[in-house]
Enzyme design. Structure first.
Site, PDB file in Angstrom:
ATOM      1  N   CYS A  34      56.698  63.685  77.643  1.00  0.00           N
ATOM      2  CA  CYS A  34      55.963  64.888  78.061  1.00  0.00           C
ATOM      3  C   CYS A  34      56.393  65.298  79.468  1.00  0.00           C
ATOM      4  O   CYS A  34      55.754  66.136  80.080  1.00  0.00           O
ATOM      5  CB  CYS A  34      54.460  64.625  78.009  1.00  0.00           C
ATOM      6  SG  CYS A  34      53.952  63.213  78.984  1.00  0.00           S
TER       7      CYS A  34
ATOM      8  N   ASP B  67      56.640  56.579  73.835  1.00  0.00           N
ATOM      9  CA  ASP B  67      55.973  57.864  74.093  1.00  0.00           C
ATOM     10  C   ASP B  67      55.097  57.690  75.331  1.00  0.00           C
ATOM     11  O   ASP B  67      53.868  57.682  75.245  1.00  0.00           O
ATOM     12  CB  ASP B  67      55.133  58.262  72.864  1.00  0.00           C
ATOM     13  CG  ASP B  67      54.458  59.624  73.038  1.00  0.00           C
ATOM     14  OD1 ASP B  67      54.736  60.325  74.026  1.00  0.00           O
ATOM     15  OD2 ASP B  67      53.633  59.980  72.169  1.00  0.00           O
TER      16      ASP B  67
ATOM     17  N   CYS C 185      46.500  78.719  81.879  1.00  0.00           N
ATOM     18  CA  CYS C 185      47.842  79.114  81.432  1.00  0.00           C
ATOM     19  C   CYS C 185      48.633  79.574  82.657  1.00  0.00           C
ATOM     20  O   CYS C 185      48.066  80.121  83.594  1.00  0.00           O
ATOM     21  CB  CYS C 185      47.775  80.285  80.456  1.00  0.00           C
ATOM     22  SG  CYS C 185      46.926  79.943  78.911  1.00  0.00           S
TER      23      CYS C 185
HETATM   24  N1  SAH Z   1      51.893  58.032  71.093  1.00  0.00           N
HETATM   25  C1  SAH Z   1      50.533  58.455  71.251  1.00  0.00           C
HETATM   26  C2  SAH Z   1      50.029  58.508  72.702  1.00  0.00           C
HETATM   27  C3  SAH Z   1      51.006  58.909  73.764  1.00  0.00           C
HETATM   28  S1  SAH Z   1      50.243  59.213  75.332  1.00  0.00           S
HETATM   29  C4  SAH Z   1      50.336  59.794  70.571  1.00  0.00           C
HETATM   30  O1  SAH Z   1      51.288  60.505  70.285  1.00  0.00           O
HETATM   31  O2  SAH Z   1      49.182  60.154  70.295  1.00  0.00           O
HETATM   32  C5  SAH Z   1      50.725  57.797  76.260  1.00  0.00           C
HETATM   33  C6  SAH Z   1      49.862  56.574  76.006  1.00  0.00           C
HETATM   34  O3  SAH Z   1      50.361  55.514  76.808  1.00  0.00           O
HETATM   35  C7  SAH Z   1      48.403  56.730  76.392  1.00  0.00           C
HETATM   36  O4  SAH Z   1      47.634  56.412  75.263  1.00  0.00           O
HETATM   37  C8  SAH Z   1      48.190  55.698  77.520  1.00  0.00           C
HETATM   38  O5  SAH Z   1      46.919  55.098  77.471  1.00  0.00           O
HETATM   39  C9  SAH Z   1      49.260  54.695  77.239  1.00  0.00           C
HETATM   40  N2  SAH Z   1      49.760  53.867  78.356  1.00  0.00           N
HETATM   41  C10 SAH Z   1      49.869  54.185  79.654  1.00  0.00           C
HETATM   42  N3  SAH Z   1      50.482  53.216  80.343  1.00  0.00           N
HETATM   43  C11 SAH Z   1      50.767  52.221  79.457  1.00  0.00           C
HETATM   44  C12 SAH Z   1      51.425  50.957  79.556  1.00  0.00           C
HETATM   45  N4  SAH Z   1      51.895  50.511  80.721  1.00  0.00           N
HETATM   46  N5  SAH Z   1      51.574  50.227  78.446  1.00  0.00           N
HETATM   47  C13 SAH Z   1      51.106  50.678  77.240  1.00  0.00           C
HETATM   48  N6  SAH Z   1      50.489  51.873  77.095  1.00  0.00           N
HETATM   49  C14 SAH Z   1      50.305  52.637  78.189  1.00  0.00           C
END
Ligand code: SAH
Length: 456
Positions: A413, A386, A86
């Site tokens: 994020c 996302d 933290c």
């Molecule tokens: N929407 C999901 C995960 C978000 S985290 C949830 O809320 O649980 C971001 C995700 O993007 C991860 O699972 C990662 O593996 C994926 N990722 C990373 N680069 C990527 C790319 N170029 N194309 C597709 N997915 C990707």
């Protein structure tokens, strides 16, 4: 040529903190020269010692506080300083939420050049403690006994820990019990330096809604002396346990889990719910660590998507399909794409589990798969992204701009890359209507936000 800096190493100076960095340090300025000082809060007057003076900025240590911020609180965790998990426990929760809102707003203006975008106050937790549903703690040895806890800041020294205040209490309990059982059965801890010993990590996962518990023993080899006794005792002493897994990680690595897993007892997965959707969670699955706030975040994404049941939706970076399945309840069809094949297997399993049939998942890079879909005539009314911290790939943003979905919902994020990507989408014909930050990780510096864009 040497530059003259207004401070030098080992100087003691009096400062007033003006700001907080994204890492949670106080910022003081001496003749415009910024100094970053852990534990300083905006408005506070303090004596600091200069630890390092680089060309454009320096670092200091807080020596004495002359005047405290009204937002300063005593960190409730006794090991807050050593741990580093933290960063904001010395700031009141309200103060944390205000700081996160300010960070999002400033970054959108500075990096995104978005003037007058509506940034809502951060949606925080009413009870911002004990929220994490997954614990993974390194195991070591001290005086013949086992210790389990966390690595001391900037080191691999293990500090024993009885409780972590952002962890579900259940997980703390599981770790304590499992450590005790393994100790009594003489399981040696893994020794990182010698690459000897056996037990590397204890992992616990807890389904907040289901109450189901998974225990994972991460070991160096497949050997586990007294295995049956250990299993029997874990089952006896851990009400709610549904799955005991051994994960074998024989590599010299900081990565916690290895590739091989064995079910020692019970199921391969535990189940949990976010809203009405049921998820199967394996030892290796990515699953949001704060399920309560995940629901808040996804509800907001769903509200922004404003679906009528007629839409085609694309969910880029879909992970295990969490957002896709949420949206599928209100859309005609959802397409999800994700780069990790195991995550897509989970997504497909989760769709079946919930008897959701109007989703289709693909493995691949979003920036490759979505342009291909577009060529094949699949186009979205609403597109959700996302991405990981580095944000969206430029090629994906350009595809969105050509595809022209009416709405884009951007879940982020990292406010910095969110701001950068929003600028690109704005230049391509979108308008950012509003941004809602959500506090997924109280007492840490992480900020999550969801933005709604519409085609002009
Ligand atoms: N929407 C999901 C995960 C978000 S985290 C949830 O809320 O649980 C971001 C995700 O993007 C991860 O699972 C990662 O593996 C994926 N990722 C990373 N680069 C990527 C790319 N170029 N194309 C597709 N997915 C990707």
């Amino acid at each position: 040529m040497s530059v003259t800096l207004p401070v030098k190493k080992n100087d003691y100076i009096d400062v007033v903190f003006e700001d907080l960095t994204h890492e949670g340090a106080g910022v003081a300025k001496v003749d415009g020269y910024p100094l970053f000082v852990p534990n300083g809060l905006p408005g506070e007057k303090a004596k600091i010692k200069v630890i390092k003076a680089n060309k454009g900025y320096g670092f200091g240590r807080l020596i004495e506080l002359y005047e405290e911020s009204p937002d300063r609180v005593k960190a409730p965790c006794p090991i807050y300083k050593e741990c580093g998990g933290c960063q904001l426990q010395h700031l009141s929760y309200e103060g944390q939420l205000k700081a996160k809102e300010k960070q999002v707003r400033e970054v959108l203006t500075r990096i995104g050049k978005l003037e007058n975008v509506k940034v809502h106050p951060v949606l925080g937790m009413s009870e911002p403690w004990r929220y994490r549903n997954k614990a993974q703690v390194p195991v070591g040895e001290r005086e013949g006994g086992l210790i389990a806890g966390f690595y001391q800041k900037r080191s691999h020294e293990i500090i024993n820990m009885e409780a972590c205040l952002i962890q579900q209490e259940k997980n703390d309990e599981v770790v304590r019990v499992v450590k005790d059982i393994c100790e009594r059965h003489g399981i040696p801890a893994y020794d990182e330096e010698k690459h000897k010993g056996q037990l590397r990590h204890i992992m616990a996962r807890y389904g907040l809604v289901s109450g189901e518990i998974m225990v994972v023993l991460v070991t160096r080899t497949s050997e586990l002396p007294n295995k049956q006794n250990i299993i029997d005792e874990i089952v006896e002493r851990t009400p709610g346990v549904k799955s005991i897994i051994q994960n074998i990680n024989s590599k010299k690595t900081n990565v916690i889990l290895g590739d091989e897993t064995k079910v020692l007892w019970g199921e391969e997965v535990i189940y949990d719910f976010i809203g009405d959707i049921k998820f199967a969670i394996s030892s290796q699955s990515f699953y949001q660590v704060n399920p309560e706030q995940t629901k808040v975040l996804y509800d907001k994404a769903l509200e922004y998507a404003n679906l009528s049941g007629e839409e085609t939706v694309i969910d880029a970076y879909c992970g295990i399909g969490t957002i896709s399945l949420f949206l599928a309840q209100k859309a005609r069809k959802v397409y999800g794409v994700e780069i990790v094949p195991e995550a897509i297997e989970d997504a497909q399993r989760n769709a079946q589990l919930n008897e959701i049939t109007n989703v289709e998942f693909a493995v691949g890079q979003a920036e490759v798969v979505i342009p291909k879909w577009y060529e094949d005539g699949i186009s979205a009314d609403v597109l959700v992204v996302d991405p990981p911290r580095k944000g969206c790939d430029e090629a994906l943003l350009q595809t969105i701009i050509s595809m022209k979905p009416k709405k884009v919902v951007y879940v982020s994020c990292n406010p910095g890359t969110l701001a950068r990507d929003l600028r690109i989408l704005e230049d391509g014909g979108y308008k950012t209507l509003e941004v809602q930050p959500v506090d997924m990780f109280p007492h840490t510096t992480h900020v999550e936000a969801v933005a709604l864009l519409e085609l002009n």
